[in-house]
Design an enzyme around this catalytic site. Structure first.
Site, short mmCIF file in Angstrom:
data_model
loop_
_atom_site.label_atom_id
_atom_site.label_comp_id
_atom_site.label_asym_id
_atom_site.label_seq_id
_atom_site.Cartn_x
_atom_site.Cartn_y
_atom_site.Cartn_z
N HIS A 165 0.85 -1.19 0.00
CA HIS A 165 0.00 0.00 0.00
C HIS A 165 0.88 1.25 0.00
O HIS A 165 2.03 1.19 0.47
CB HIS A 165 -0.86 0.05 1.27
N CYS A 252 -2.48 0.87 9.59
CA CYS A 252 -3.53 -0.09 9.17
C CYS A 252 -4.47 -0.46 10.30
O CYS A 252 -5.61 -0.85 10.06
CB CYS A 252 -2.90 -1.40 8.69
#
Ligand code: GLY
Length: 257
Positions: A165, A252
């Site tokens: 990501h 996250c």
């Protein structure tokens, strides 16, 4: 300024989630302890936590950041590019709606995961185009952000295969600064920022989390942490080894707003 975060502990089948790294199987008890330590650090930084129950239908569901994008002016549900994660989105809708009202979402064929979105500061967002977020998903998010009065820019890093990501390789530190892995540092989208580069062996540390006056950093990356301290940041180190094994980082594990 953040005041709240939504968190969810890992479920007992956490080890069945997605990962691209080869660091071994996570220890579930240790993951729960590390998650508690993480929650304590968020609380210490001034956040009120909404704690959702673990959800074993979705082994990656502890990685809350990916299912929504929350800003001071609105929130939107995402459309994860990982098929096994698509169902996670509805598990957050009711909770997030309590704070934001009815929520719109990223629609197919767009895909987008919150881990590919970085609020870089000054009303500007960076949107990663990745294995999980496609151009259509980024276009939809960019249009939605524009309606809220924000600007955005795409960071296509599909050629940098080691980065899952955008926030795996880069996070915002405020003061127009980004923590970044060297692999991403030459990206044209980042040229207007002051970059705080990780040193060899410390790439994981680029996923740090600024929460108000504190920067949470992954424990075990002393050069990076010392560098932040020299820049004047108050750092709090959090053990993240079990989440690292599952391709997860500090950003996250919560949805902050
Ligand atoms: N394990 C986190 C993810 O791959 O989405």
């Amino acid at each position: 300024m953040f005041t709240r975060a939504i968190v969810r502990p890992p479920g007992s089948n956490f080890a069945d989630g997605l990962t691209t790294v080869n660091l071994g199987v996570p220890d579930y008890q240790k993951a729960l302890e590390q998650h508690e330590q993480y929650c304590a650090a968020l609380t210490q930084a001034g956040l009120t936590l909404t704690r959702l129950a673990a959800d074993t239908r979705f082994p990656d569901a502890t990685f809350m950041e990916d299912v929504a994008v929350a800003t001071p002016r609105g929130a939107i549900l995402t459309h994860p590019g990982a098929p096994t994660r698509a169902g996670e989105v509805e598990t957050i809708r009711a909770t997030l709606s309590q704070y934001y009202g009815p929520l719109s979402m990223i629609d197919a064929p767009g895909t987008l995961e919150g881990g590919d979105v970085c609020n870089a500061g000054d009303g500007h967002f960076l949107i990663g185009i990745s294995r999980r977020t496609n151009e259509e998903g980024a276009r939809q998010l960019s249009a939605w952000l524009a309606r809220l009065g924000y600007t955005s820019q795409c960071v296509d890093f599909r050629d940098r295969r080691s980065i899952l990501h955008l926030t795996t390789g880069m996070t915002a530190l405020g003061h127009h600064r980004l923590a970044v892995v060297p692999e991403l540092a030459d990206h044209p989208a980042l040229r207007d920022y002051e970059l705080v580069r990780t040193v060899p062996g410390e790439a994981y540390a680029a996923n740090c989390l600024r929460v108000n006056d504190v920067v949470l950093v992954a424990a075990g990356f002393p050069t990076f942490e010392a560098y932040l301290q020299r820049l004047g940041y108050h750092t709090v180190a959090v053990e993240m080894s079990e989440f690292q094994k599952m391709d997860g980082g500090l950003t996250c594990l919560s949805l902050r707003f």
